[in-house]
Design a protein around this motif. Structure first.
Motif, PDB file in Angstrom:
ATOM      1  N   GLY A 191     -35.975 -20.437  -8.716  1.00  9.93           N
ATOM      2  CA  GLY A 191     -34.682 -19.768  -8.783  1.00  9.93           C
ATOM      3  C   GLY A 191     -34.159 -19.161  -7.515  1.00  9.93           C
ATOM      4  O   GLY A 191     -33.124 -18.499  -7.554  1.00  9.93           O
ATOM      5  N   SER A 192     -34.824 -19.317  -6.384  1.00 12.72           N
ATOM      6  CA  SER A 192     -34.336 -18.711  -5.147  1.00 12.72           C
ATOM      7  C   SER A 192     -33.087 -19.419  -4.646  1.00 12.72           C
ATOM      8  O   SER A 192     -32.891 -20.605  -4.881  1.00 12.72           O
ATOM      9  N   GLU A 193     -32.252 -18.674  -3.955  1.00 13.74           N
ATOM     10  CA  GLU A 193     -31.007 -19.221  -3.421  1.00 13.74           C
ATOM     11  C   GLU A 193     -31.265 -19.786  -2.025  1.00 13.74           C
ATOM     12  O   GLU A 193     -31.254 -19.059  -1.034  1.00 13.74           O
ATOM     13  N   LEU A 194     -31.491 -21.044  -1.946  1.00 19.85           N
ATOM     14  CA  LEU A 194     -31.670 -21.734  -0.675  1.00 19.85           C
ATOM     15  C   LEU A 194     -31.181 -23.169  -0.822  1.00 19.85           C
ATOM     16  O   LEU A 194     -31.027 -23.672  -1.928  1.00 19.85           O
ATOM     17  N   SER A 195     -30.955 -23.812   0.317  1.00 22.07           N
ATOM     18  CA  SER A 195     -30.470 -25.191   0.316  1.00 22.07           C
ATOM     19  C   SER A 195     -31.660 -26.131   0.451  1.00 22.07           C
ATOM     20  O   SER A 195     -32.333 -26.154   1.484  1.00 22.07           O
ATOM     21  N   LEU A 196     -31.922 -26.886  -0.595  1.00 26.69           N
ATOM     22  CA  LEU A 196     -33.038 -27.828  -0.560  1.00 26.69           C
ATOM     23  C   LEU A 196     -32.754 -28.965   0.418  1.00 26.69           C
ATOM     24  O   LEU A 196     -33.678 -29.536   1.011  1.00 26.69           O
ATOM     25  N   GLU A 197     -31.493 -29.278   0.621  1.00 31.26           N
ATOM     26  CA  GLU A 197     -31.136 -30.329   1.568  1.00 31.26           C
ATOM     27  C   GLU A 197     -31.520 -29.924   2.995  1.00 31.26           C
ATOM     28  O   GLU A 197     -32.063 -30.725   3.770  1.00 31.26           O
ATOM     29  N   GLU A 198     -31.246 -28.659   3.334  1.00 30.50           N
ATOM     30  CA  GLU A 198     -31.625 -28.159   4.654  1.00 30.50           C
ATOM     31  C   GLU A 198     -33.147 -28.095   4.802  1.00 30.50           C
ATOM     32  O   GLU A 198     -33.679 -28.389   5.882  1.00 30.50           O
ATOM     33  N   ARG A 548     -23.615 -28.678  -6.439  1.00 27.94           N
ATOM     34  CA  ARG A 548     -24.196 -28.113  -5.244  1.00 27.94           C
ATOM     35  C   ARG A 548     -24.337 -26.609  -5.422  1.00 27.94           C
ATOM     36  O   ARG A 548     -23.450 -25.953  -5.925  1.00 27.94           O
ATOM     37  N   GLY A 549     -25.456 -26.037  -5.031  1.00 32.79           N
ATOM     38  CA  GLY A 549     -25.609 -24.592  -5.072  1.00 32.79           C
ATOM     39  C   GLY A 549     -27.036 -24.210  -5.356  1.00 32.79           C
ATOM     40  O   GLY A 549     -27.945 -25.027  -5.297  1.00 32.79           O
ATOM     41  N   THR A 550     -27.231 -22.933  -5.692  1.00 31.47           N
ATOM     42  CA  THR A 550     -28.566 -22.411  -5.928  1.00 31.47           C
ATOM     43  C   THR A 550     -28.561 -21.478  -7.106  1.00 31.47           C
ATOM     44  O   THR A 550     -27.520 -21.073  -7.593  1.00 31.47           O
ATOM     45  N   VAL A 551     -29.749 -21.111  -7.581  1.00 26.10           N
ATOM     46  CA  VAL A 551     -29.904 -20.326  -8.802  1.00 26.10           C
ATOM     47  C   VAL A 551     -30.813 -19.155  -8.542  1.00 26.10           C
ATOM     48  O   VAL A 551     -31.776 -19.265  -7.812  1.00 26.10           O
ATOM     49  N   THR A 552     -30.524 -18.017  -9.151  1.00 30.14           N
ATOM     50  CA  THR A 552     -31.426 -16.872  -9.103  1.00 30.14           C
ATOM     51  C   THR A 552     -32.038 -16.666 -10.470  1.00 30.14           C
ATOM     52  O   THR A 552     -31.443 -16.972 -11.485  1.00 30.14           O
ATOM     53  N   LYS A 553     -33.228 -16.072 -10.477  1.00 29.57           N
ATOM     54  CA  LYS A 553     -33.906 -15.818 -11.735  1.00 29.57           C
ATOM     55  C   LYS A 553     -33.248 -14.669 -12.481  1.00 29.57           C
ATOM     56  O   LYS A 553     -32.755 -13.724 -11.899  1.00 29.57           O
ATOM     57  N   ASN A 561     -26.270  -9.564 -12.412  1.00 31.50           N
ATOM     58  CA  ASN A 561     -26.054 -10.286 -11.162  1.00 31.50           C
ATOM     59  C   ASN A 561     -26.794 -11.606 -11.189  1.00 31.50           C
ATOM     60  O   ASN A 561     -27.652 -11.882 -10.363  1.00 31.50           O
ATOM     61  N   HIS A 562     -26.467 -12.437 -12.174  1.00 33.58           N
ATOM     62  CA  HIS A 562     -27.141 -13.719 -12.312  1.00 33.58           C
ATOM     63  C   HIS A 562     -26.181 -14.820 -11.885  1.00 33.58           C
ATOM     64  O   HIS A 562     -25.065 -14.899 -12.364  1.00 33.58           O
ATOM     65  N   ARG A 563     -26.658 -15.662 -11.004  1.00 35.44           N
ATOM     66  CA  ARG A 563     -25.831 -16.765 -10.522  1.00 35.44           C
ATOM     67  C   ARG A 563     -26.477 -18.069 -10.913  1.00 35.44           C
ATOM     68  O   ARG A 563     -27.634 -18.309 -10.636  1.00 35.44           O
ATOM     69  N   TYR A 564     -25.673 -18.912 -11.541  1.00 31.89           N
ATOM     70  CA  TYR A 564     -26.151 -20.226 -11.927  1.00 31.89           C
ATOM     71  C   TYR A 564     -25.407 -21.248 -11.086  1.00 31.89           C
ATOM     72  O   TYR A 564     -24.191 -21.382 -11.208  1.00 31.89           O
ATOM     73  N   HIS A 565     -26.128 -21.979 -10.239  1.00 31.66           N
ATOM     74  CA  HIS A 565     -25.503 -22.995  -9.411  1.00 31.66           C
ATOM     75  C   HIS A 565     -26.151 -24.327  -9.710  1.00 31.66           C
ATOM     76  O   HIS A 565     -27.301 -24.394 -10.102  1.00 31.66           O
ATOM     77  N   HIS A 566     -25.429 -25.371  -9.415  1.00 37.10           N
ATOM     78  CA  HIS A 566     -25.915 -26.716  -9.679  1.00 37.10           C
ATOM     79  C   HIS A 566     -26.292 -27.382  -8.366  1.00 37.10           C
ATOM     80  O   HIS A 566     -25.445 -27.559  -7.499  1.00 37.10           O
TER      81      HIS A 566
END
Length: 600
Positions: A191-198, A548-553, A561-566
């Protein structure tokens, strides 16, 4: 003396026949007139005292003293014993436990009883949900542990395949970028917010100088190696492998991430409903049901079942509104678990990542001449150059079947799939938890058994004669015990979060998320509502969904403060970096034609 007894016996006989006491006594010649008057007055006094004693005992019942009430009051740690009166008193100052007769309660006791009634119901709520909360908590830890173990094994596979492809490749030099990449993969899945592509690109960038040294069979100076690392993305020695690796892992991670977030949200919902705020009407109803009998010294009586249902259903009416969304939550988890196969199977994708790395290295070996020419143009001549090593011997042999893995083999019982199956099988038993909660508390804990005398709100009786209402807020309009005025805003937030996570679990993109933050989707998503695809927006594993995006637990401590990204899941068919430019040219021509037609 015998004559006196005879006269006395005759007196009782005549008195029982209803004749006048004085007439009877006058007929006996053994007493004077004054003695007869005194005897008559004494008899009347005895009769009056006897009647008063019997009447007082009937009125007070068992309230000759309040000792039993004091014992229970102390045993349940409701308050100090000195607040209890020694003998029954009038209860004119009471507000809830009203009584026409004497009572053992005072206004201060009534306040303490109300606190105790609220504490009791909250304790029962926590006890009832403890096994469900443990189920979620245990599986959150188990899933996280399984993911970390799975990522470590994928890391060991990758290190082994690199060693197999380049046998003289320095293990410490290769292990650093490999370890860093898979650490970020684990954080991404959890769930960490990071770019897997990078992260993937950085991994291959760091790998390029090591591979290039083996291609030219020469050691590189640190500045030259740094030039290779910083230029790797432009030189594209591994083709489209960095993007493909990130895409495959991100595509398979999306349902796993949402599944894990759902478990965290389950814990948050249980914690919230365990500490629901009880209304004033509810607190008074619980006091009347649980502790008003104590004021009459009925310390062992329990409420009638129907009476208990009315009170507890009224108190938990808002929780009953969660029921439909909780049922859908369980169904949505099961539906998502079914979809997690093939390219959406995280375990399969991670354990196959080393094959893509192997193919990427083989691609670089086949392109040695081109890569060397590009490197010389960008970084200049290396300090030493020899003929490239024979790459065929490294690329044609597919020795991955005999890779010496450093990690232990995974037990099939510990796989993510088996853990999901076991968890959902247990969770299915709790699908009606919120709908049946009030009934469960009354039947198993609070109410009296059938056929026994029970407390009906006023006195001990054989049954409760008032109407018993159903569950939910609407049904409480006819509740004779507890009035429910409005919906609880906290429970409304819980329902909003359940609606949101249910749509995520079902693979739908959502324009409005209620109490949760918005999903950040790419402009090419083109999906603002429910999906039309009968397979759902998770897709069938072909990578067609572009997000595109990231997810937090979700954690109980961070509920707002929950963000759901694809994550991005584009498919890349070519291994060559020039493929993207080749595909973009026809699109440019199409736009030029459209512009000319519109301007003409």
């Amino acid at each position: 003396m015998s004559l006196h007894l005879k006269s006395t016996g005759g007196f009782h006989q005549k008195f029982s026949e209803g004749k006048s006491t004085r007439v009877f006594l006058q007929r006996t010649s053994y007493f004077s007139t004054g003695q007869l008057l005194e005897m008559e007055m004494a008899i009347r006094g005895i009769l009056f005292y006897t009647f008063f004693a019997v009447f007082t005992d009937v009125c007070q019942g068992t309230l000759m003293d309040c000792e039993e009430v004091r014992k229970v009051f102390q045993l349940k740690q409701i308050g100090p014993a000195k607040s209890i009166p020694d003998t029954p008193r009038t209860g004119s100052d009471l507000q809830v436990c009203l009584s026409r007769n004497l009572t053992c309660c005072t206004k201060k006791m009534e306040e303490r009883y109300q606190v105790a009634a609220r504490r009791d119901i909250q304790n029962l709520l926590q006890i009832s949900s403890s096994s469900l909360k443990f189920l979620f908590s245990r599986n959150v830890a188990a899933f996280q542990e399984s993911v970390e173990s799975l990522v470590r094994q994928a890391e060991n596979h990758t290190l082994s395949i690199l060693h197999q492809s380049q046998r003289d490749l320095s293990s410490p030099a290769a292990s650093a970028p490999v370890g860093e990449f898979f650490t970020e993969v684990a954080l991404f899945i959890l769930g960490s917010e990071l770019s897997l592509e990078e992260s993937s690109q950085s991994f291959f960038n760091a790998l390029f100088p090591l591979i290039y040294e083996r291609l030219i069979d020469s050691r590189l100076s640190p500045p030259y190696a740094e030039c290779l690392r910083s230029s790797a993305q432009d030189l594209a020695p591994f083709g489209a492998a960095p993007i493909r690796l990130a895409s495959q892992i991100a595509h398979a991670s999306l349902p796993a991430r949402v599944f894990l977030q759902a478990l965290h949200l389950g814990i948050e919902i249980i914690n919230t409903t365990d500490h629901i705020q009880l209304s004033r009407e509810c607190r008074r109803g619980l006091l009347r049901m649980s502790y008003c009998p104590h004021c009459k010294a009925l310390t062992s009586s329990k409420p009638c079942l129907g009476y208990c249902l009315n009170v507890v259903r009224g108190c938990l009416a808002n929780l009953a509104e969660v029921d439909a969304h909780w049922r859908e939550f369980v169904r949505s988890l099961e539906t998502l678990a079914v979809r997690m196969h093939g390219e959406l199977d995280l375990e399969q994708v991670l354990l196959g990542a080393h094959e893509l790395v192997r193919d990427a290295v083989a691609h670089a070996q086949r392109s040695t001449a081109r890569i060397h020419a590009q490197v010389q143009r960008v970084c200049g001549q290396s300090s030493r150059w020899t003929e490239p090593v024979n790459s065929v011997q490294h690329s044609t042999g597919r020795a991955s079947d005999s890779i010496p893995l450093r990690g232990a083999n995974r037990n099939t019982e510990d796989s993510l799939s088996s853990r999901r199956t076991e968890f959902l099988h247990s969770l299915r038993l709790y699908r009606t938890f919120y709908g049946a909660l009030a009934d469960q508390l009354c039947i198993s804990e609070l109410a009296s058994a059938d056929g026994r005398a029970c407390w009906n709100g006023d006195d001990v009786a054989r049954s409760y004669t008032l109407r018993v209402v159903g569950n939910g807020i609407k049904a409480q309009a006819e509740n004779p015990e507890v009035k429910v005025k409005e919906a609880d805003p906290v429970i409304n937030q819980v329902i909003d979060k359940l609606k949101h996570i249910n749509q995520l679990l079902q693979g739908r993109s959502i324009p409005k998320l209620g109490s949760l933050d918005q999903i950040e989707t790419g402009s090419g998503d083109g999906n603002s509502g429910d999906c039309d695809d009968e397979d759902g927006c998770w897709g069938s594993g072909n990578g067609a969904v572009q997000r595109r995006g990231t997810v937090t637990k979700l954690t109980p401590e961070n509920t707002n403060n929950h963000r759901y990204h694809h994550p991005q899941t584009k498919a890349f068919d070519g291994m060559d970096s020039g493929a993207r430019e080749a595909r973009s040219l026809p699109l440019f021509l199409v736009w030029m034609c459209v512009f000319v037609l519109l301007s003409g």
